[in-house]
Scaffold this motif. Sequence first.
Motif, PDB file in Angstrom:
ATOM      1  N   TYR A  37     -48.225  34.846   8.603  1.00 11.06           N
ATOM      2  CA  TYR A  37     -49.005  34.469   7.411  1.00 11.06           C
ATOM      3  C   TYR A  37     -50.459  34.306   7.842  1.00 11.06           C
ATOM      4  O   TYR A  37     -50.740  33.520   8.761  1.00 11.06           O
ATOM      5  CB  TYR A  37     -48.503  33.140   6.830  1.00 11.06           C
ATOM      6  CG  TYR A  37     -47.135  33.211   6.190  1.00 11.06           C
ATOM      7  CD1 TYR A  37     -46.995  33.218   4.804  1.00 11.06           C
ATOM      8  CD2 TYR A  37     -45.977  33.261   6.971  1.00 11.06           C
ATOM      9  CE1 TYR A  37     -45.738  33.282   4.210  1.00 11.06           C
ATOM     10  CE2 TYR A  37     -44.714  33.332   6.389  1.00 11.06           C
ATOM     11  CZ  TYR A  37     -44.598  33.339   5.014  1.00 11.06           C
ATOM     12  OH  TYR A  37     -43.360  33.405   4.432  1.00 11.06           O
ATOM     13  N   VAL A  38     -51.355  35.037   7.217  1.00 16.16           N
ATOM     14  CA  VAL A  38     -52.764  34.966   7.635  1.00 16.16           C
ATOM     15  C   VAL A  38     -53.566  34.032   6.727  1.00 16.16           C
ATOM     16  O   VAL A  38     -53.259  33.876   5.549  1.00 16.16           O
ATOM     17  CB  VAL A  38     -53.447  36.351   7.649  1.00 16.16           C
ATOM     18  CG1 VAL A  38     -52.970  37.173   8.820  1.00 16.16           C
ATOM     19  CG2 VAL A  38     -53.233  37.094   6.341  1.00 16.16           C
ATOM     20  N   GLY A  39     -54.614  33.447   7.309  1.00 19.93           N
ATOM     21  CA  GLY A  39     -55.390  32.435   6.610  1.00 19.93           C
ATOM     22  C   GLY A  39     -56.471  32.978   5.691  1.00 19.93           C
ATOM     23  O   GLY A  39     -56.978  32.250   4.838  1.00 19.93           O
ATOM     24  N   VAL A  40     -56.885  34.227   5.863  1.00 18.74           N
ATOM     25  CA  VAL A  40     -57.902  34.817   4.979  1.00 18.74           C
ATOM     26  C   VAL A  40     -57.405  36.186   4.515  1.00 18.74           C
ATOM     27  O   VAL A  40     -56.542  36.782   5.159  1.00 18.74           O
ATOM     28  CB  VAL A  40     -59.274  34.993   5.696  1.00 18.74           C
ATOM     29  CG1 VAL A  40     -59.865  33.650   6.095  1.00 18.74           C
ATOM     30  CG2 VAL A  40     -59.165  35.925   6.888  1.00 18.74           C
ATOM     31  N   ARG A 296     -50.502  40.982  -2.277  1.00 16.55           N
ATOM     32  CA  ARG A 296     -50.364  40.786  -0.821  1.00 16.55           C
ATOM     33  C   ARG A 296     -51.262  39.640  -0.357  1.00 16.55           C
ATOM     34  O   ARG A 296     -50.859  38.839   0.482  1.00 16.55           O
ATOM     35  CB  ARG A 296     -50.729  42.062  -0.065  1.00 16.55           C
ATOM     36  CG  ARG A 296     -49.855  43.280  -0.342  1.00 16.55           C
ATOM     37  CD  ARG A 296     -48.413  43.105   0.095  1.00 16.55           C
ATOM     38  NE  ARG A 296     -47.592  42.487  -0.929  1.00 16.55           N
ATOM     39  CZ  ARG A 296     -47.115  43.126  -2.011  1.00 16.55           C
ATOM     40  NH1 ARG A 296     -47.387  44.397  -2.218  1.00 16.55           N
ATOM     41  NH2 ARG A 296     -46.356  42.497  -2.887  1.00 16.55           N
ATOM     42  N   VAL A 297     -52.468  39.551  -0.913  1.00 11.11           N
ATOM     43  CA  VAL A 297     -53.357  38.444  -0.529  1.00 11.11           C
ATOM     44  C   VAL A 297     -52.709  37.111  -0.923  1.00 11.11           C
ATOM     45  O   VAL A 297     -52.708  36.159  -0.134  1.00 11.11           O
ATOM     46  CB  VAL A 297     -54.749  38.604  -1.189  1.00 11.11           C
ATOM     47  CG1 VAL A 297     -55.582  37.348  -0.991  1.00 11.11           C
ATOM     48  CG2 VAL A 297     -55.468  39.815  -0.606  1.00 11.11           C
ATOM     49  N   ALA A 298     -52.134  37.053  -2.127  1.00  9.42           N
ATOM     50  CA  ALA A 298     -51.484  35.812  -2.569  1.00  9.42           C
ATOM     51  C   ALA A 298     -50.292  35.476  -1.673  1.00  9.42           C
ATOM     52  O   ALA A 298     -49.911  34.310  -1.553  1.00  9.42           O
ATOM     53  CB  ALA A 298     -51.035  35.937  -4.020  1.00  9.42           C
ATOM     54  N   GLU A 299     -49.713  36.482  -1.053  1.00 11.24           N
ATOM     55  CA  GLU A 299     -48.585  36.267  -0.129  1.00 11.24           C
ATOM     56  C   GLU A 299     -49.056  35.976   1.293  1.00 11.24           C
ATOM     57  O   GLU A 299     -48.240  35.900   2.207  1.00 11.24           O
ATOM     58  CB  GLU A 299     -47.691  37.508  -0.090  1.00 11.24           C
ATOM     59  CG  GLU A 299     -46.967  37.787  -1.392  1.00 11.24           C
ATOM     60  CD  GLU A 299     -46.314  39.174  -1.397  1.00 11.24           C
ATOM     61  OE1 GLU A 299     -45.551  39.446  -2.331  1.00 11.24           O
ATOM     62  OE2 GLU A 299     -46.577  39.975  -0.480  1.00 11.24           O
ATOM     63  N   ALA A 300     -50.360  35.866   1.486  1.00  7.40           N
ATOM     64  CA  ALA A 300     -50.944  35.590   2.808  1.00  7.40           C
ATOM     65  C   ALA A 300     -50.556  36.637   3.846  1.00  7.40           C
ATOM     66  O   ALA A 300     -50.370  36.330   5.021  1.00  7.40           O
ATOM     67  CB  ALA A 300     -50.584  34.192   3.306  1.00  7.40           C
ATOM     68  N   GLN A 301     -50.423  37.870   3.400  1.00  7.61           N
ATOM     69  CA  GLN A 301     -50.238  38.944   4.379  1.00  7.61           C
ATOM     70  C   GLN A 301     -51.316  40.008   4.161  1.00  7.61           C
ATOM     71  O   GLN A 301     -51.829  40.167   3.057  1.00  7.61           O
ATOM     72  CB  GLN A 301     -48.842  39.545   4.347  1.00  7.61           C
ATOM     73  CG  GLN A 301     -48.368  40.135   3.043  1.00  7.61           C
ATOM     74  CD  GLN A 301     -47.041  40.883   3.243  1.00  7.61           C
ATOM     75  OE1 GLN A 301     -46.741  41.379   4.322  1.00  7.61           O
ATOM     76  NE2 GLN A 301     -46.253  40.964   2.193  1.00  7.61           N
ATOM     77  N   PRO A 302     -51.707  40.700   5.228  1.00  9.70           N
ATOM     78  CA  PRO A 302     -52.703  41.743   5.049  1.00  9.70           C
ATOM     79  C   PRO A 302     -52.235  42.780   4.030  1.00  9.70           C
ATOM     80  O   PRO A 302     -51.047  43.107   3.965  1.00  9.70           O
ATOM     81  CB  PRO A 302     -52.805  42.387   6.446  1.00  9.70           C
ATOM     82  CG  PRO A 302     -52.396  41.314   7.376  1.00  9.70           C
ATOM     83  CD  PRO A 302     -51.319  40.557   6.639  1.00  9.70           C
ATOM     84  N   ALA A 376     -47.397  30.924  -0.316  1.00 10.88           N
ATOM     85  CA  ALA A 376     -47.240  32.350  -0.009  1.00 10.88           C
ATOM     86  C   ALA A 376     -45.772  32.698   0.237  1.00 10.88           C
ATOM     87  O   ALA A 376     -45.293  33.765  -0.155  1.00 10.88           O
ATOM     88  CB  ALA A 376     -48.086  32.714   1.208  1.00 10.88           C
ATOM     89  N   PHE A 377     -45.057  31.789   0.875  1.00 11.44           N
ATOM     90  CA  PHE A 377     -43.621  31.964   1.126  1.00 11.44           C
ATOM     91  C   PHE A 377     -42.872  32.103  -0.207  1.00 11.44           C
ATOM     92  O   PHE A 377     -42.066  33.019  -0.398  1.00 11.44           O
ATOM     93  CB  PHE A 377     -43.125  30.758   1.925  1.00 11.44           C
ATOM     94  CG  PHE A 377     -41.644  30.611   2.022  1.00 11.44           C
ATOM     95  CD1 PHE A 377     -40.902  31.421   2.869  1.00 11.44           C
ATOM     96  CD2 PHE A 377     -40.975  29.631   1.288  1.00 11.44           C
ATOM     97  CE1 PHE A 377     -39.520  31.264   2.979  1.00 11.44           C
ATOM     98  CE2 PHE A 377     -39.603  29.474   1.394  1.00 11.44           C
ATOM     99  CZ  PHE A 377     -38.872  30.293   2.233  1.00 11.44           C
ATOM    100  N   LEU A 378     -43.157  31.184  -1.136  1.00 11.78           N
ATOM    101  CA  LEU A 378     -42.485  31.248  -2.443  1.00 11.78           C
ATOM    102  C   LEU A 378     -42.848  32.538  -3.174  1.00 11.78           C
ATOM    103  O   LEU A 378     -41.991  33.160  -3.803  1.00 11.78           O
ATOM    104  CB  LEU A 378     -42.880  30.035  -3.297  1.00 11.78           C
ATOM    105  CG  LEU A 378     -42.377  28.688  -2.773  1.00 11.78           C
ATOM    106  CD1 LEU A 378     -42.930  27.536  -3.617  1.00 11.78           C
ATOM    107  CD2 LEU A 378     -40.841  28.634  -2.757  1.00 11.78           C
ATOM    108  N   ARG A 411     -56.156  29.300  -6.019  1.00  5.07           N
ATOM    109  CA  ARG A 411     -56.977  30.522  -6.095  1.00  5.07           C
ATOM    110  C   ARG A 411     -56.733  31.340  -4.831  1.00  5.07           C
ATOM    111  O   ARG A 411     -57.575  31.367  -3.947  1.00  5.07           O
ATOM    112  CB  ARG A 411     -58.446  30.172  -6.246  1.00  5.07           C
ATOM    113  CG  ARG A 411     -58.711  29.252  -7.413  1.00  5.07           C
ATOM    114  CD  ARG A 411     -60.160  28.768  -7.451  1.00  5.07           C
ATOM    115  NE  ARG A 411     -61.074  29.816  -7.863  1.00  5.07           N
ATOM    116  CZ  ARG A 411     -62.106  30.249  -7.143  1.00  5.07           C
ATOM    117  NH1 ARG A 411     -62.337  29.735  -5.946  1.00  5.07           N
ATOM    118  NH2 ARG A 411     -62.889  31.187  -7.601  1.00  5.07           N
ATOM    119  N   PRO A 412     -55.582  31.996  -4.725  1.00  2.00           N
ATOM    120  CA  PRO A 412     -55.205  32.622  -3.456  1.00  2.00           C
ATOM    121  C   PRO A 412     -56.255  33.592  -2.937  1.00  2.00           C
ATOM    122  O   PRO A 412     -56.690  34.496  -3.651  1.00  2.00           O
ATOM    123  CB  PRO A 412     -53.890  33.354  -3.782  1.00  2.00           C
ATOM    124  CG  PRO A 412     -53.687  33.217  -5.234  1.00  2.00           C
ATOM    125  CD  PRO A 412     -54.581  32.150  -5.761  1.00  2.00           C
TER     126      PRO A 412
END
Length: 418
Positions: A37-40, A296-302, A376-378, A411-412
Amino acid sequence: MSVAAVVLLFAALWGAAVTVVVASRGRLLVATWREPYVGVPVVVIESDDWGPGPPDHAAALEALLAVLDRHRDSTGRPAVLTANLVMAVPDGEAIVASGYSRYIRRPIDRFPEVAAALRAGHGAGTLCPQLHGLDHLHPDGLLERARAGDEAVLAWLAAGGLDWEALASPLQGHYVDGSVLPTRVVAPEVQAALVAGGVEAFTAFWDEPPTSAVAPCYLWDDATERAWAAAGVRYIQTAGYRCTGRDGSGHYVQDPPWLAPGDRSTAGPRYLVRNVMYEPRDGRGEEGAWEALTQRVAEAQPAVLSTHRYNYSGGGAAALAGLDDLLGRARARYPALRFLASPEWGRWIERGEVADPLTGERPPLAPAPPRRKVAAFLRRLWNRHGKIRAIAWGSTLVVPAALLCLLLDPRPGRGGGG
Ligand SMILES: [Zn+2]
């Protein structure tokens, strides 16, 4: 019914729904939680099928890289094309002259315009080369079809053998023999020689070996992975599954049908996953890509875009304008956006650090903080799994889950909410 009774009723319903999901999908939950899971917000652009080709491929590449260069991320770095390269095409004339007894190649160096454009992009930091294959076909299978008198193959070789996309689709696989259906497995020693030949040609061209690879037509098997690992490949790019062959009707056989980023192959390398399709030639255009990118951004993945060369070569102005727009929208919406090349993303999964393969710079990339990770997991569970969605709807668990996501990560990708 009193308010307290209603609250108790819903709490019991949601508790039951959570219990059902945990009991029936426990391993899936654990595997999803363990994914990176990425932070940005991060955007990776993956593009297959660059390599030997006519001068207009070079012009298309130059135009594409010029657009990428105009888009800078929060560290000032340009957008970068992870270009997956084929290192050779057949020498049709020489193969015909050999009576189809030998497979003779024309290496990428014999296409000076394309070679120059690739090197210029690498120098400018807008292109990161990776290995697609020594060839975009299976040499033995092609010769076999030629010797059997396959008219389409004979005509294709007589015309020079440059444009592999003009071959029948099953013939375009490299590590699987598609000269017959069902396809045939290619012996491990033959695959090892193809991988070694590809890595050798790649290293000769770039002065460094590839660290990631993607199989032509997404067709490969355990023997390919062992050969890649032996040749120093650490990351295997995928579309989220592996295909080991085609059945009698030409349909792809998936094994396994599901891969998550960071999963390890039995041979050692880690899988990476393309998760946004921008393939306008196939009807997968900008709006669908934008929706997937924000998801994908809301899921914290590139957001790992798949966008093949043929979208841009041969009159690709509209595809290029769409990509330009897509990148502009991403930058406007996500001020903290980062552009990465695939080997960097693989390295971050592996070691928690990025190192620009072009400049060696290492601006840190933090993992998602706990609040964002939970949301992001959910979202990953919701976006991926129809049965979990059905349970969430049926039990109204979707209401507290959505509220929790809003609370933790309102605001993901745009800051706020941790
Ligand atoms: Zn390809």
